[in-house]
Design an enzyme around this catalytic site. Structure first.
Site, PDB file in Angstrom:
ATOM      1  N   ASP A 242       0.589  -1.090  -0.007  1.00 21.20           N
ATOM      2  CA  ASP A 242       0.051  -0.435  -0.496  1.00 21.20           C
ATOM      3  C   ASP A 242       0.634   1.374  -0.516  1.00 21.20           C
ATOM      4  OD1 ASP A 242      -1.980  -1.889  -0.476  1.00 21.20           O
ATOM      5  OD2 ASP A 242      -3.057  -1.104   1.297  1.00 21.20           O
ATOM      6  N   ASP A 264       3.302  -6.703  -2.725  1.00 20.35           N
ATOM      7  CA  ASP A 264       1.605  -7.590  -3.112  1.00 20.35           C
ATOM      8  C   ASP A 264       0.923  -7.051  -4.198  1.00 20.35           C
ATOM      9  OD1 ASP A 264       0.194  -9.844  -2.789  1.00 20.35           O
ATOM     10  OD2 ASP A 264      -0.916  -8.610  -1.694  1.00 20.35           O
TER      11      ASP A 264
END
Ligand code: NAD
Length: 547
Positions: A242, A264
């Site tokens: 993020d 990710d």
């Protein structure tokens, strides 16, 4: 654990306040004598199954998901073993609470719901001292960090230091889904400020009271952090999570060959969506090299998926340049075409010659893709006209509405199936309930990254790989797609049931570890049975015996 190995420190009330060793009412008579717990617990001894019943009853009677989240976090802080037992035995029910979508709400409320410290905070004020700080971490065996700077939390934007809920939640999934030991997990927040006005004006905000640092000082902090992490915990796996778009891509490039890192949002998403597309080929009977994909959204997720798709075609002998021609992007400025101004280096290879189109339906009609993948965060953008057009020129149109949370999905499962007369091969980012059309029930697949990152992380950790390669993610995608059963496919489901996640992760880990051994990416000798070696490592939520 034998009685003799228990230090005096952990007798009496102290053991009841230690979440790793606490068993609550499950301590046996002998343990209660040995650990000096007599009088400190009610007399009835409960089995772990009985304790689980109590927890489930409590969770289910909470009025909101945020309340359920708070209850589960408190349980994790009180009795970690029972927490993982409950989460693992009820993974489909608990995952949306400990992770998306509820974790998003929790991060938005973090400054108000903050109770006990968890995770590791590094702020701009700590420059020059990060190594020293890391010595304070209580678990010397840390083997994986999930790190964020809170700039782009899920689809919710900049939540600054309140984004800590994300690394905590992701690492809980690592333990639940692939058995990474809780004490090996280290959630990290890099607090470099926030541009979120609401947080800056909130006296309860937990982070630095300043605007986000974006210059050299930020880069230096990240550099120091990576170096310190590797010094204090040699070879630790670091998952970037993020970060804002620009930083996510550049840090991945900068550090992927220097440390054991991956992102990710880019690579995990790439692999999970690719697995869905490969499984969709099993449904439609077509081939990867025949696909033309139109992405709605050209951010970390969209580009990550396209890069994975190109890598999968490379395995089939198709050159990257040719493979990219099968991927088209439509972002906030319309169709990505050659000559369009202001393009990032990640988008550039996907800008093909075509006239510019600003309407998505028009782009669908002009390109006639076999698949549309939504990663724009914009709800209801796969309209009835779009889905009908896809169903007009495809027997089995692939429609993935991957934006999270559910409210942001490009279309619902029901719309995808009903507007395509049940022919769509559908997957979403957040879960949707099964859909009944006529006599047929369709079970939508959830393209959840939790199918990929726990298995990849487990393979890397057990094999002690020095780096995480694209090849590992590609292997993970194939492994996941192969584990979708025929009966899943018959019901329209292109991902395995989450209830099988531990087996799925173990097999992904085996394939990832095999690459580490074959490619010489580790100093560890290849075990005779890689899968057995992986199973041996995996954490089980079983109470130790103390007497
Ligand atoms: P990002 O911010 O990096 O990219 C968003 C992209 O959407 C940008 O290219 C932007 O130009 C585009 N966009 C914005 N408004 C648009 C519009 N009106 N029309 C067309 N395009 C528009 O974000 P990201 O990390 O790429 O994530 C995007 C979405 O994908 C999020 O909702 C996220 O939850 C979801 N996602 C899902 C999964 C999954 O299902 N496994 C994984 C990762 C991300």
């Amino acid at each position: 654990m034998s009685m003799r190995s228990q230090p005096e420190l952990y007798r009496g009330v102290k053991i009841l306040h230690d979440p790793v060793r606490n068993k609550g009412t499950a301590y046996t008579d002998a343990e209660r004598d040995f650990l000096k717990l007599r009088g400190l617990l009610p007399p009835r001894i409960h089995t772990p199954a009985e304790q689980e019943l109590r927890v489930l009853g409590n969770i289910r009677e909470k009025p909101t998901d945020l309340e359920r989240y708070l209850y589960l976090v408190a349980l994790q802080d009180r009795n970690e073993t029972l927490f993982y037992q409950v989460v693992m035995n009820h993974i489909e029910e608990m995952m949306p609470i400990i992770y998306t979508p509820t974790v998003g709400k929790a991060c938005q409320e973090f400054q108000h719901i903050y109770r006990t410290p968890r995770g590791f905070y590094v702020s701009l004020q700590d420059r020059g001292k990060i190594r020293e700080l890391m010595q304070n971490w209580p678990h010397k065996e840390a083997r994986i960090m999930v790190v964020t700077d809170g700039e782009r939390i899920l689809g919710l934007g900049d939540l600054g230091a309140d984004g800590m809920g994300i690394p905590i939640g992701k690492l809980a999934l690592y333990t639940a889904c692939s058995g990474i030991h809780p004490t090996h997990c280290m959630p990290v927040m890099l607090d470099v400020g926030t541009d979120n006005e609401k947080l800056l004006n909130d006296p309860l905000y937990n982070g630095l009271e300043r605007r986000r640092e974006r210059g050299e000082r930020y880069d230096e902090l990240v550099e120091e952090f990576i170096e310190a992490a590797n010094e204090v915990f040699p070879g630790i796996l670091i998952q970037f999570e993020d970060f804002g778009n620009r930083n996510a891509f550049r840090f991945l490039e900068q550090y992927r060959n220097r440390a054991c890192i991956f992102n990710d949002d880019i690579q995990g998403t790439g692999a999970v969506a690719l697995a869905g597309i490969i499984a969709a080929m099993r449904v439609s009977g077509s081939r990867l090299e025949e696909q033309k994909i139109l992405f709605l959204g050209a951010g970390e997720a969209g580009i990550g998926i396209a890069d994975s798709f190109v890598a999968a075609l490379a395995e089939l002998g198709i050159a990257a340049e040719e493979a990219r021609k099968q991927c088209w992007f439509f972002d906030s400025k319309g169709l990505l075409v050659q000559g369009r101004g202001n393009m990032t280096s990640q988008k550039l290879p996907y800008a093909h010659p075509h006239h510019h189109i600003v309407d998505f339906l028009e782009a669908v009609k002009a390109l006639k893709p076999t698949a549309i993948l939504g990663l724009s965060g914009q709800p209801s953008t796969f309209t009835k006209d779009v889905v009908e057009a896809m169903a007009e020129f495809n027997d089995r149109p692939i429609i993935f509405a991957l934006s999270n949370p559910t409210s942001q999905a490009e279309c619902t499962a029901e719309h995808a199936y009903s507007w395509s007369e049940g022919r769509a091969i559908f997957a979403s980012g957040s879960p949707f309930d099964p859909v009944k059309i006529g006599n047929q029930t369709f079970v939508p697949g959830q393209g959840n990254n939790a199918y990929i990152f726990p298995g990849v992380g487990l393979g890397v950790i057990v094999s002690r790989a020095r780096t995480v390669t694209n090849e590992m993610f590609l292997a993970a995608a194939h492994s996941l797609a192969n584990q979708v059963s025929e009966s899943d496919l018959e019901r329209g489901r292109i991902y395995p049931s989450l209830t099988r996640i531990r087996q799925v992760s173990a097999l992904i880990a085996r394939d990832v570890a095999k690459i580490a051994y074959d490619e010489g990416l580790t100093d560890k000798e290849e075990p005779d049975d890689i899968l057995a070696d992986i199973h041996e490592y995996m954490y089980q939520p079983i109470y130790p015996h103390y007497a």
